[in-house]
Enzyme design. Structure first.
Site, short mmCIF file in Angstrom:
data_model
loop_
_atom_site.label_atom_id
_atom_site.label_comp_id
_atom_site.label_asym_id
_atom_site.label_seq_id
_atom_site.Cartn_x
_atom_site.Cartn_y
_atom_site.Cartn_z
N CYS A 7 -0.40 4.19 1.84
CA CYS A 7 -0.35 3.87 3.46
C CYS A 7 1.13 4.37 3.98
O CYS A 7 1.42 4.97 4.70
CB CYS A 7 -0.89 2.68 3.88
N ASP A 8 1.88 3.80 3.18
CA ASP A 8 3.08 3.58 3.77
C ASP A 8 4.28 4.48 2.92
O ASP A 8 5.44 4.65 3.44
CB ASP A 8 3.59 2.17 3.73
N CYS A 44 0.59 -1.30 -0.15
CA CYS A 44 -0.03 0.00 0.01
C CYS A 44 0.83 1.22 0.20
O CYS A 44 1.20 1.61 0.91
CB CYS A 44 -1.13 0.09 1.18
#
Lengths: 308, 107
Positions: free
Chosen positions: A139-140, A136
């Site tokens: 997200c990261d 992701c």
């Protein structure tokens, strides 16, 4: 809940929510299990969706899903943010059990569980997951500011992740097994024009290196078989998706790759009253708009089934 | 009890010096899976708050703490006992799976 519902929809995302909108407007009072952590589906982890018709300037994936959800709710769909963990689909009355232990009965079921990201399948990929290995980028990516990261894959999601990661990383290296991209032209060209993105062709990842966190990758050139190591702090895996059909395996017919098979151009599975739509059935197109389209079909098929 | 936010200023007192186990949810506004798991942690906090304290650390606002604990993926949920990380859960999971991960602390 002891009453028998007309239709229960399992899974959200464009397919599930569209099925809910149509079923609600057909006054079937659908119940939709959105998934406790998967609600909204794959688009929840994307940024901008530029190809969904009607949004001239694009729309953020999570916003699009939130709108679909609200639209379903407006017409009376009942939404539950939980998972279905067990299904008995064989009889006239289908019996479903949710993650909180409740049992729901229904005359028809629409399966819309979508797909889950594929793993490369390396032991160290699993071990270092969350320690530099990620699925992701949205997200990261933030945690890889001014670092060199690798993206594995050659499709649209890989290009999107690579482009997104250049906001943070000093360099993004796309590693792909072939010598050309599977991604759509516009996505491929955008990535290839990005000065922070480098492409490594005909190469596969054979190991993820690092003790406590990712420190690099072991790569193999698929043309001459040579192996090399290269330093990275992050590995983003974007090599495609598998249908999320474990729950119905052995219950409805699946093809060899695990996709639910449907009758011709309909959404009918081999079981009476059970319909399937979205990424769960689609090897080929796998777009938000095709998933939404098949969700609509599933609701119409279910409506027709219930009226007979 | 409801989950509470922690910051650099309160981290030591709220987490490191806590006498009960503390789960720190490293999250950010823009992270979809973080938003999905948020309400589940809220429920767990309400149900098991006497056994485990659940606090939230915004990695955008508190990057130094996130870096100190090597966070490179969110949500990451670290359980601290006596100031040490004794368990690290990465990624959003359904409630039954989280409860299973936390079994040792809430049994």
């Amino acid at each position: 809940m002891s009453d028998v519902r007309n239709v229960v929809i399992v899974g959200s995302g464009p397919a599930g929510y569209t099925a809910a909108i149509y079923a609600a407007r057909a006054q079937l009072e659908p119940l939709i299990y959105e998934g406790s952590v998967t609600a909204g589906g794959a688009l929840m982890n994307t940024t901008e969706v530029e190809n969904f018709p009607g949004f001239t300037d694009g729309v953020m994936g999570p916003d699009l899903m939130d709108n679909m959800r609200k639209q379903a709710k407006r017409f009376g769909a009942e939404l539950i943010t939980d998972d279905i963990v067990e299904m008995d689909l064989s009889g006239d009355i289908k019996i479903l059990k949710d993650g909180s232990g409740n049992t729901v009965k229904a005359k028809s079921v629409i399966l819309a569980m979508g797909s889950a990201y594929k793993e490369i399948g390396l032991a160290n990929e699993k071990r270092l997951s969350g320690r530099g290995v990620s699925w992701c980028a949205t997200c990261d990516g933030f945690f890889f500011r001014e670092q060199e990261v690798a993206v594995v894959g050659g499709g649209d999601s890989a290009m999107e992740e690579a482009n997104f990661l250049t906001k943070f990383a000093s360099k993004v290296v796309v590693i792909h097994r072939r010598d050309s991209l599977r991604a759509s032209k516009i996505m491929a060209e955008r990535a290839q024009a990005n000065p922070k993105i480098e492409f490594v062709w005909n190469t596969e990842v054979v190991d993820v290196l690092g003790d406590q966190k990712v420190s690099g990758l072991k790569l193999r050139n698929l043309i001459d078989g040579t192996e090399s190591e290269r330093s990275f702090t992050g590995l983003f895996v974007a090599i495609g998706h598998d249908p999320r059909s474990e729950l119905v395996k052995g219950k409805v017919d699946l093809d060899t790759e695990g996709y639910v098979t449907v009758d011709g151009r309909s959404t009918r599975t081999n079981l009476t009253g059970v319909f399937a739509c979205g990424d769960l059935v689609d090897h080929t197109y796998r777009q938000a708009i095709t998933a939404a389209g098949s969700g609509c079909q599933a609701a119409l098929d279910a409506e027709r089934f219930l009226s007979h | 009890m409801a989950t509470t936010p922690v910051t650099t200023a309160t981290f030591e007192a709220e987490v490191l010096k806590s006498t009960t186990p503390v789960l720190v949810d490293f999250w950010a506004e823009w992270c979809g899976p973080c938003r999905a798991v948020g309400p589940i942690l809220e429920e767990i906090s309400n149900e098991y708050g006497s056994k485990i304290k659940i606090v939230k650390l915004n990695t955008d606002e508190e990057p130094a703490i996130a870096m100190k604990y090597g966070i490179v993926s969110i949500p990451t949920m670290n359980v601290f006992v006596n100031g040490e990380v004794v368990k690290s859960i990465v990624g959003a999971k359904p409630k039954p799976a989280l409860l299973k991960d936390l079994e040792a602390f809430i049994a």
